[in-house]
Design a protein around this motif. Sequence first.
Motif, PDB file in Angstrom:
ATOM      1  N   VAL A 103       0.840  -1.201   0.000  1.00 52.89           N
ATOM      2  CA  VAL A 103       0.000   0.000   0.000  1.00 52.89           C
ATOM      3  C   VAL A 103       0.876   1.253   0.000  1.00 52.89           C
ATOM      4  N   LEU A 104       1.958   1.219   0.784  1.00 56.04           N
ATOM      5  CA  LEU A 104       2.874   2.367   0.817  1.00 56.04           C
ATOM      6  C   LEU A 104       3.500   2.598  -0.554  1.00 56.04           C
ATOM      7  N   ALA A 105       3.887   1.500  -1.212  1.00 57.47           N
ATOM      8  CA  ALA A 105       4.490   1.621  -2.542  1.00 57.47           C
ATOM      9  C   ALA A 105       3.466   2.062  -3.582  1.00 57.47           C
ATOM     10  N   TYR A 106       2.271   1.510  -3.491  1.00 58.41           N
ATOM     11  CA  TYR A 106       1.192   1.851  -4.425  1.00 58.41           C
ATOM     12  C   TYR A 106       0.880   3.347  -4.370  1.00 58.41           C
ATOM     13  N   ASN A 107       1.006   3.932  -3.208  1.00 60.42           N
ATOM     14  CA  ASN A 107       0.708   5.358  -3.060  1.00 60.42           C
ATOM     15  C   ASN A 107       1.738   6.254  -3.736  1.00 60.42           C
ATOM     16  N   GLN A 108       2.845   5.657  -4.193  1.00 60.08           N
ATOM     17  CA  GLN A 108       3.846   6.417  -4.950  1.00 60.08           C
ATOM     18  C   GLN A 108       3.577   6.338  -6.455  1.00 60.08           C
ATOM     19  N   HIS A 109       2.466   5.711  -6.838  1.00 57.80           N
ATOM     20  CA  HIS A 109       2.099   5.538  -8.239  1.00 57.80           C
ATOM     21  C   HIS A 109       0.971   6.495  -8.648  1.00 57.80           C
ATOM     22  N   TYR A 110       0.926   6.789  -9.946  1.00 61.16           N
ATOM     23  CA  TYR A 110      -0.293   7.323 -10.537  1.00 61.16           C
ATOM     24  C   TYR A 110      -1.201   6.125 -10.790  1.00 61.16           C
ATOM     25  N   HIS A 111      -2.503   6.289 -10.656  1.00 57.44           N
ATOM     26  CA  HIS A 111      -3.431   5.160 -10.728  1.00 57.44           C
ATOM     27  C   HIS A 111      -4.309   5.266 -11.972  1.00 57.44           C
ATOM     28  N   GLY A 112      -4.376   4.161 -12.694  1.00 58.42           N
ATOM     29  CA  GLY A 112      -5.151   4.145 -13.926  1.00 58.42           C
ATOM     30  C   GLY A 112      -6.383   3.270 -13.807  1.00 58.42           C
ATOM     31  N   TYR A 113      -7.541   3.871 -14.038  1.00 62.23           N
ATOM     32  CA  TYR A 113      -8.806   3.148 -13.977  1.00 62.23           C
ATOM     33  C   TYR A 113      -9.471   3.034 -15.349  1.00 62.23           C
ATOM     34  N   THR A 114      -9.052   3.885 -16.278  1.00 64.89           N
ATOM     35  CA  THR A 114      -9.676   3.927 -17.596  1.00 64.89           C
ATOM     36  C   THR A 114      -8.618   4.170 -18.667  1.00 64.89           C
ATOM     37  N   GLU A 115      -9.039   4.026 -19.928  1.00 66.54           N
ATOM     38  CA  GLU A 115      -8.146   4.298 -21.048  1.00 66.54           C
ATOM     39  C   GLU A 115      -7.714   5.762 -21.050  1.00 66.54           C
ATOM     40  N   SER A 116      -8.627   6.659 -20.694  1.00 60.53           N
ATOM     41  CA  SER A 116      -8.281   8.084 -20.677  1.00 60.53           C
ATOM     42  C   SER A 116      -7.237   8.394 -19.604  1.00 60.53           C
ATOM     43  N   ASP A 117      -7.236   7.635 -18.501  1.00 62.71           N
ATOM     44  CA  ASP A 117      -6.208   7.813 -17.469  1.00 62.71           C
ATOM     45  C   ASP A 117      -4.826   7.481 -18.029  1.00 62.71           C
ATOM     46  N   ILE A 118      -4.757   6.408 -18.816  1.00 57.56           N
ATOM     47  CA  ILE A 118      -3.471   6.015 -19.408  1.00 57.56           C
ATOM     48  C   ILE A 118      -2.972   7.111 -20.344  1.00 57.56           C
ATOM     49  N   GLU A 119      -3.867   7.611 -21.187  1.00 55.30           N
ATOM     50  CA  GLU A 119      -3.447   8.627 -22.143  1.00 55.30           C
ATOM     51  C   GLU A 119      -3.044   9.920 -21.435  1.00 55.30           C
ATOM     52  N   ALA A 120      -3.728  10.252 -20.368  1.00 54.71           N
ATOM     53  CA  ALA A 120      -3.353  11.445 -19.601  1.00 54.71           C
ATOM     54  C   ALA A 120      -1.967  11.271 -18.987  1.00 54.71           C
ATOM     55  N   PHE A 121      -1.650  10.074 -18.526  1.00 59.41           N
ATOM     56  CA  PHE A 121      -0.325   9.777 -17.974  1.00 59.41           C
ATOM     57  C   PHE A 121       0.749   9.991 -19.043  1.00 59.41           C
ATOM     58  N   LEU A 122       0.483   9.493 -20.249  1.00 59.88           N
ATOM     59  CA  LEU A 122       1.457   9.630 -21.333  1.00 59.88           C
ATOM     60  C   LEU A 122       1.644  11.094 -21.733  1.00 59.88           C
ATOM     61  N   SER A 123       0.555  11.816 -21.872  1.00 65.89           N
ATOM     62  CA  SER A 123       0.646  13.184 -22.372  1.00 65.89           C
ATOM     63  C   SER A 123       1.103  14.175 -21.303  1.00 65.89           C
ATOM     64  N   ASP A 124       0.570  14.045 -20.078  1.00 66.75           N
ATOM     65  CA  ASP A 124       0.854  15.047 -19.043  1.00 66.75           C
ATOM     66  C   ASP A 124       2.107  14.724 -18.228  1.00 66.75           C
ATOM     67  N   ILE A 125       2.252  13.462 -17.849  1.00 67.23           N
ATOM     68  CA  ILE A 125       3.364  13.091 -16.959  1.00 67.23           C
ATOM     69  C   ILE A 125       4.625  12.762 -17.756  1.00 67.23           C
ATOM     70  N   VAL A 126       4.485  11.883 -18.760  1.00 63.38           N
ATOM     71  CA  VAL A 126       5.667  11.438 -19.504  1.00 63.38           C
ATOM     72  C   VAL A 126       6.161  12.530 -20.459  1.00 63.38           C
ATOM     73  N   LEU A 127       5.286  12.993 -21.340  1.00 63.97           N
ATOM     74  CA  LEU A 127       5.690  14.008 -22.308  1.00 63.97           C
ATOM     75  C   LEU A 127       5.720  15.406 -21.690  1.00 63.97           C
ATOM     76  N   GLY A 128       4.730  15.705 -20.853  1.00 62.19           N
ATOM     77  CA  GLY A 128       4.660  17.032 -20.234  1.00 62.19           C
ATOM     78  C   GLY A 128       5.569  17.201 -19.034  1.00 62.19           C
ATOM     79  N   GLN A 129       6.088  16.077 -18.497  1.00 62.08           N
ATOM     80  CA  GLN A 129       7.021  16.076 -17.363  1.00 62.08           C
ATOM     81  C   GLN A 129       6.452  16.768 -16.125  1.00 62.08           C
ATOM     82  N   ASN A 130       5.139  16.636 -15.932  1.00 59.99           N
ATOM     83  CA  ASN A 130       4.498  17.170 -14.731  1.00 59.99           C
ATOM     84  C   ASN A 130       4.413  16.073 -13.671  1.00 59.99           C
ATOM     85  N   ASP A 131       5.567  15.671 -13.184  1.00 63.48           N
ATOM     86  CA  ASP A 131       5.667  14.544 -12.251  1.00 63.48           C
ATOM     87  C   ASP A 131       5.529  15.034 -10.814  1.00 63.48           C
ATOM     88  N   ASN A 132       4.310  15.052 -10.305  1.00 67.67           N
ATOM     89  CA  ASN A 132       4.039  15.604  -8.980  1.00 67.67           C
ATOM     90  C   ASN A 132       4.407  14.658  -7.834  1.00 67.67           C
TER      91      ASN A 132
END
Length: 435
Positions: free
Chosen positions: A370-399
Amino acid sequence: MSKLLYKIRLILTYRDFFRTRIPFLYRRMINKAQERTKLAAKRLKDKKKIEVAFLLTTPGMWKLDYVFKLMQQDPLFHPYIVIFPYSQFKDFSESELWNTIKRTEDFIKVRGFEYIIPYNEQTNRWKDIRKELNPDIVFFTTPYRDILPQFYYYHFKDKITCYVSYSFQAMNAYRLDYDQISLNMYSAIYAETKMHKHFAETYGRSKGRNYFVTGYPGTEIYLRQDYKAKDVWKSQDITKKRVIWAPHHTIDNNDDFQSSTFLVYAEQMLYLAKKYKDTIQFAFKPHQLLKFKLYKLWGEERTDNYYKQWQDAENTQLEETGYTDLFIGSDAMIHDSGSFTVEYLFLNKPTMFLVSNHQKAEQLFNDFGVLAYNQHYHGYTESDIEAFLSDIVLGQNDNLQQSRTEFIDTYLRQEHNELPSELIVRHIKKTIFGE
């Protein structure tokens, strides 16, 4: 194959139904196992060369590079690897079993480690390495009984038997991870953290007496300053972000534990790989058992075609063996794997966990997970995956970067910066020679 039929097959093979279900007999087995360890150690005190067999079925279960190398360098030990088939009793594809053995052999060859494949082609039978080689110490990489009996704990119970988990234990499967027969019997199990030893003390019938905290040798490579990773990523004309997709194998309703989202996102991930072909390259890193199960669900032709699409596309690749260099060379990962939930955090790179059926973290993971999981972004839908790719990976908004850093410093670094392999070899010598 149904769960019931599978369990009946194991009972008939191992003949341990009553021993493991009558509390008195089970406790007696555990106590005898500890006594046998002392006797086995006593026999080795005056031996000039100690034979150490590392039993291995698939590349993904090998976490012992540095333990093996330390023993290679020590004149006291003669280490070698024994490669044999996995999941012998699950009616998996015979051809894929042999393909896996070949991949495992190639994986070990690259490392230059001594190994044997104890198969007799004339009789079409697997040899008994106890009779052929008679090792003094046996290192297990799988605790399960779905292997041939001559490679299971029972066959070596008068030897020093050691185990390192093939994954950094993070899932909510306490009985499976800490109270299997072999886990209560091994001479020594080398635990990832103090929390993991506590799990063994709480849920295992051996009460954790055979668990020793050393840190996880499978992630030692990320703590070493001397390791130079190879670039295993497919060459591209321009620089692109590198993302790993690592789906788990638990797609079968008969699986004791299910976390895989592969069937939900299989086609979507191929679509995203094509959509982002100019900016992202993807590595498909499936669990080694996924193909076995897809052969039964999809058939060999559809499965092979799916894997080939990942292998052949310009900005994608298929990885079926090791993954250390793949991890080091990556920029991010998307997965639903228990072990990777912890392992990838060592690199402090953004990672997304794909959640199956909107399960809560407490349902999926143990307390450490649970402690490790809380260090992850969580994906529940296809749009979550795409947001991760566009905002976090490409946009480098790693909060989550700072949070991951604190988690690493608190839970993943060993006290005094001692390395797991050194602590493991030291403990084995202490078992044999005392203080």
